[in-house]
Design a protein around this motif. Structure first.
Motif, PDB file in Angstrom:
ATOM      1  N   TYR A 150      -2.968   4.897  -2.257  1.00  0.00           N
ATOM      2  CA  TYR A 150      -3.795   5.754  -1.415  1.00  0.00           C
ATOM      3  C   TYR A 150      -3.335   7.188  -1.660  1.00  0.00           C
ATOM      4  O   TYR A 150      -2.212   7.539  -1.331  1.00  0.00           O
ATOM      5  CB  TYR A 150      -3.624   5.389   0.065  1.00  0.00           C
TER       6      TYR A 150
ATOM      7  N   TRP B  58       0.863  -1.172   0.000  1.00  0.00           N
ATOM      8  CA  TRP B  58       0.000   0.000   0.000  1.00  0.00           C
ATOM      9  C   TRP B  58       0.901   1.224   0.000  1.00  0.00           C
ATOM     10  O   TRP B  58       1.721   1.410   0.892  1.00  0.00           O
ATOM     11  CB  TRP B  58      -0.907   0.018   1.213  1.00  0.00           C
TER      12      TRP B  58
ATOM     13  N   VAL C 296      -6.552   3.989   4.969  1.00  0.00           N
ATOM     14  CA  VAL C 296      -5.631   2.883   5.263  1.00  0.00           C
ATOM     15  C   VAL C 296      -6.097   2.139   6.516  1.00  0.00           C
ATOM     16  O   VAL C 296      -6.146   0.904   6.533  1.00  0.00           O
ATOM     17  CB  VAL C 296      -4.181   3.401   5.430  1.00  0.00           C
TER      18      VAL C 296
ATOM     19  N   LYS D  28      -1.511  -1.188  -4.068  1.00  0.00           N
ATOM     20  CA  LYS D  28      -2.722  -0.375  -3.984  1.00  0.00           C
ATOM     21  C   LYS D  28      -2.290   1.030  -3.590  1.00  0.00           C
ATOM     22  O   LYS D  28      -1.449   1.204  -2.701  1.00  0.00           O
ATOM     23  CB  LYS D  28      -3.683  -0.941  -2.941  1.00  0.00           C
TER      24      LYS D  28
END
Length: 94
Positions: A70, A43, A85, A68
């Motif tokens: 953010y 992430w 998150v 992924k």
């Protein structure tokens, strides 16, 4: 939490450590690229004007299938990013 990074002597040490993790949560650093390249779940927290490789809108990147993204909607506003998150992380640990 235990910080093992003082023991790392080479980038190979970092790669070995990352390979053993269930999830890497990071900002745009070499570790984000390393983890993505190793196929580890990653992430990546991005500011409002990210490095070009991350694109502009998607939560995914064609470079790293396991990553992924953010994104900040406004520069300097990390709280909404960290809230997303935290929510996603809470779904993983149930």
């Amino acid at each position: 939490m235990i910080d093992f990074t003082d023991e790392f002597q080479t980038f190979d040490d970092t790669a070995a450590f990352v390979s053993a993790l269930d999830l890497v949560i990071t900002v745009c650093t070499s570790v984000a690229h390393l983890s993505g390249a190793l196929g580890r779940p990653t992430w990546v927290l991005l500011d409002a004007n990210p490095y070009w490789i991350w694109g502009r809108d998607s939560v995914h990147t064609p470079w790293y299938a396991s990553a992924k993204l953010y994104r900040q909607s406004e520069f300097g506003q990390w709280e909404p990013v960290l809230d997303r998150v935290a929510t996603d992380l809470s779904h993983l640990v149930k």
